[in-house]
Write a protein that holds these residues in place. Structure first.
Motif, PDB file in Angstrom:
ATOM      1  N   VAL A   8     -31.726  10.742  -0.521  1.00 50.84           N
ATOM      2  CA  VAL A   8     -31.723   9.357  -0.986  1.00 50.84           C
ATOM      3  C   VAL A   8     -33.144   8.789  -0.978  1.00 50.84           C
ATOM      4  O   VAL A   8     -34.042   9.308  -0.312  1.00 50.84           O
ATOM      5  N   LYS A   9     -33.310   7.716  -1.712  1.00 47.47           N
ATOM      6  CA  LYS A   9     -34.612   7.042  -1.788  1.00 47.47           C
ATOM      7  C   LYS A   9     -34.972   6.484  -0.416  1.00 47.47           C
ATOM      8  O   LYS A   9     -34.108   5.953   0.291  1.00 47.47           O
ATOM      9  N   PRO A  10     -36.246   6.583  -0.041  1.00 51.80           N
ATOM     10  CA  PRO A  10     -36.677   6.043   1.259  1.00 51.80           C
ATOM     11  C   PRO A  10     -36.287   4.573   1.405  1.00 51.80           C
ATOM     12  O   PRO A  10     -36.443   3.775   0.480  1.00 51.80           O
ATOM     13  N   GLY A  11     -35.743   4.254   2.565  1.00 54.78           N
ATOM     14  CA  GLY A  11     -35.344   2.891   2.868  1.00 54.78           C
ATOM     15  C   GLY A  11     -33.945   2.522   2.424  1.00 54.78           C
ATOM     16  O   GLY A  11     -33.474   1.424   2.727  1.00 54.78           O
ATOM     17  N   GLN A  69     -27.214   5.024  -7.529  1.00 49.67           N
ATOM     18  CA  GLN A  69     -28.480   4.299  -7.510  1.00 49.67           C
ATOM     19  C   GLN A  69     -29.370   4.667  -6.326  1.00 49.67           C
ATOM     20  O   GLN A  69     -30.579   4.396  -6.348  1.00 49.67           O
ATOM     21  N   TYR A  70     -28.796   5.279  -5.295  1.00 49.69           N
ATOM     22  CA  TYR A  70     -29.559   5.626  -4.100  1.00 49.69           C
ATOM     23  C   TYR A  70     -30.131   7.044  -4.145  1.00 49.69           C
ATOM     24  O   TYR A  70     -30.966   7.396  -3.322  1.00 49.69           O
ATOM     25  N   PHE A  71     -29.697   7.853  -5.102  1.00 51.81           N
ATOM     26  CA  PHE A  71     -30.147   9.247  -5.175  1.00 51.81           C
ATOM     27  C   PHE A  71     -31.637   9.313  -5.513  1.00 51.81           C
ATOM     28  O   PHE A  71     -32.093   8.695  -6.474  1.00 51.81           O
ATOM     29  N   ALA A  72     -32.382  10.110  -4.749  1.00 49.90           N
ATOM     30  CA  ALA A  72     -33.786  10.382  -5.066  1.00 49.90           C
ATOM     31  C   ALA A  72     -33.872  11.486  -6.112  1.00 49.90           C
ATOM     32  O   ALA A  72     -34.855  11.580  -6.840  1.00 49.90           O
ATOM     33  N   ALA A  73     -32.853  12.326  -6.168  1.00 58.74           N
ATOM     34  CA  ALA A  73     -32.756  13.442  -7.118  1.00 58.74           C
ATOM     35  C   ALA A  73     -31.275  13.771  -7.258  1.00 58.74           C
ATOM     36  O   ALA A  73     -30.469  13.381  -6.406  1.00 58.74           O
ATOM     37  N   PRO A  74     -30.894  14.483  -8.306  1.00 60.95           N
ATOM     38  CA  PRO A  74     -29.485  14.868  -8.424  1.00 60.95           C
ATOM     39  C   PRO A  74     -29.043  15.704  -7.213  1.00 60.95           C
ATOM     40  O   PRO A  74     -29.815  16.545  -6.724  1.00 60.95           O
ATOM     41  N   PRO A  75     -27.827  15.480  -6.712  1.00 58.96           N
ATOM     42  CA  PRO A  75     -27.328  16.264  -5.574  1.00 58.96           C
ATOM     43  C   PRO A  75     -27.225  17.750  -5.926  1.00 58.96           C
ATOM     44  O   PRO A  75     -26.979  18.111  -7.078  1.00 58.96           O
ATOM     45  N   GLU A  76     -27.426  18.573  -4.916  1.00 60.33           N
ATOM     46  CA  GLU A  76     -27.180  20.018  -5.047  1.00 60.33           C
ATOM     47  C   GLU A  76     -25.787  20.268  -4.482  1.00 60.33           C
ATOM     48  O   GLU A  76     -25.518  19.930  -3.337  1.00 60.33           O
ATOM     49  N   VAL A  77     -24.917  20.856  -5.302  1.00 58.29           N
ATOM     50  CA  VAL A  77     -23.522  21.035  -4.905  1.00 58.29           C
ATOM     51  C   VAL A  77     -23.141  22.507  -4.938  1.00 58.29           C
ATOM     52  O   VAL A  77     -23.500  23.237  -5.857  1.00 58.29           O
TER      53      VAL A  77
END
Length: 98
Positions: free
Chosen positions: A10-13, A81-89
């Motif tokens: 997730v994005k910092p903060g 909106q909180y993802f810093a990058a797409p999740p790895e699943v």
């Protein structure tokens, strides 16, 4: 039983907001065919990294039923909106337990 493991950075903060959004998304998962529960784990060493572990009756319950549903749209709307990058699943099946 299949376990979906999603590594989510997730994005910092935004950690607390992300955790609150996942809590709100419980209802979307609860309505999904084949859903058997989930856990959200937060990394100690990398506090912006989470692992979402979801139990499904079958692989298709996640990849077809859930991902093609309004429940998935609701989930992504709450947390995306909180993802810093797409999740790895990835998906696993239990071969040994104690």
């Amino acid at each position: 039983m299949v376990t979906e493991i999603a590594q989510i950075d997730v994005k910092p903060g935004s950690e607390k907001d992300f955790e609150a959004a996942v809590a709100k998304a419980k209802a979307a998962f609860g309505r999904a065919k084949g859903f058997h529960g989930f856990e959200l784990h937060k990394s100690i060493e990398k506090p912006q990294r989470y692992r979402l572990m979801v139990k499904w009756a079958t692989l298709e319950n996640h990849t077809v039923d859930f991902r093609g549903s309004e429940n998935f749209t609701e989930w992504r709307g709450l947390v995306g909106q909180y993802f810093a990058a797409p999740p790895e699943v990835e998906h696993t099946e239990t071969v040994l337990t104690t």
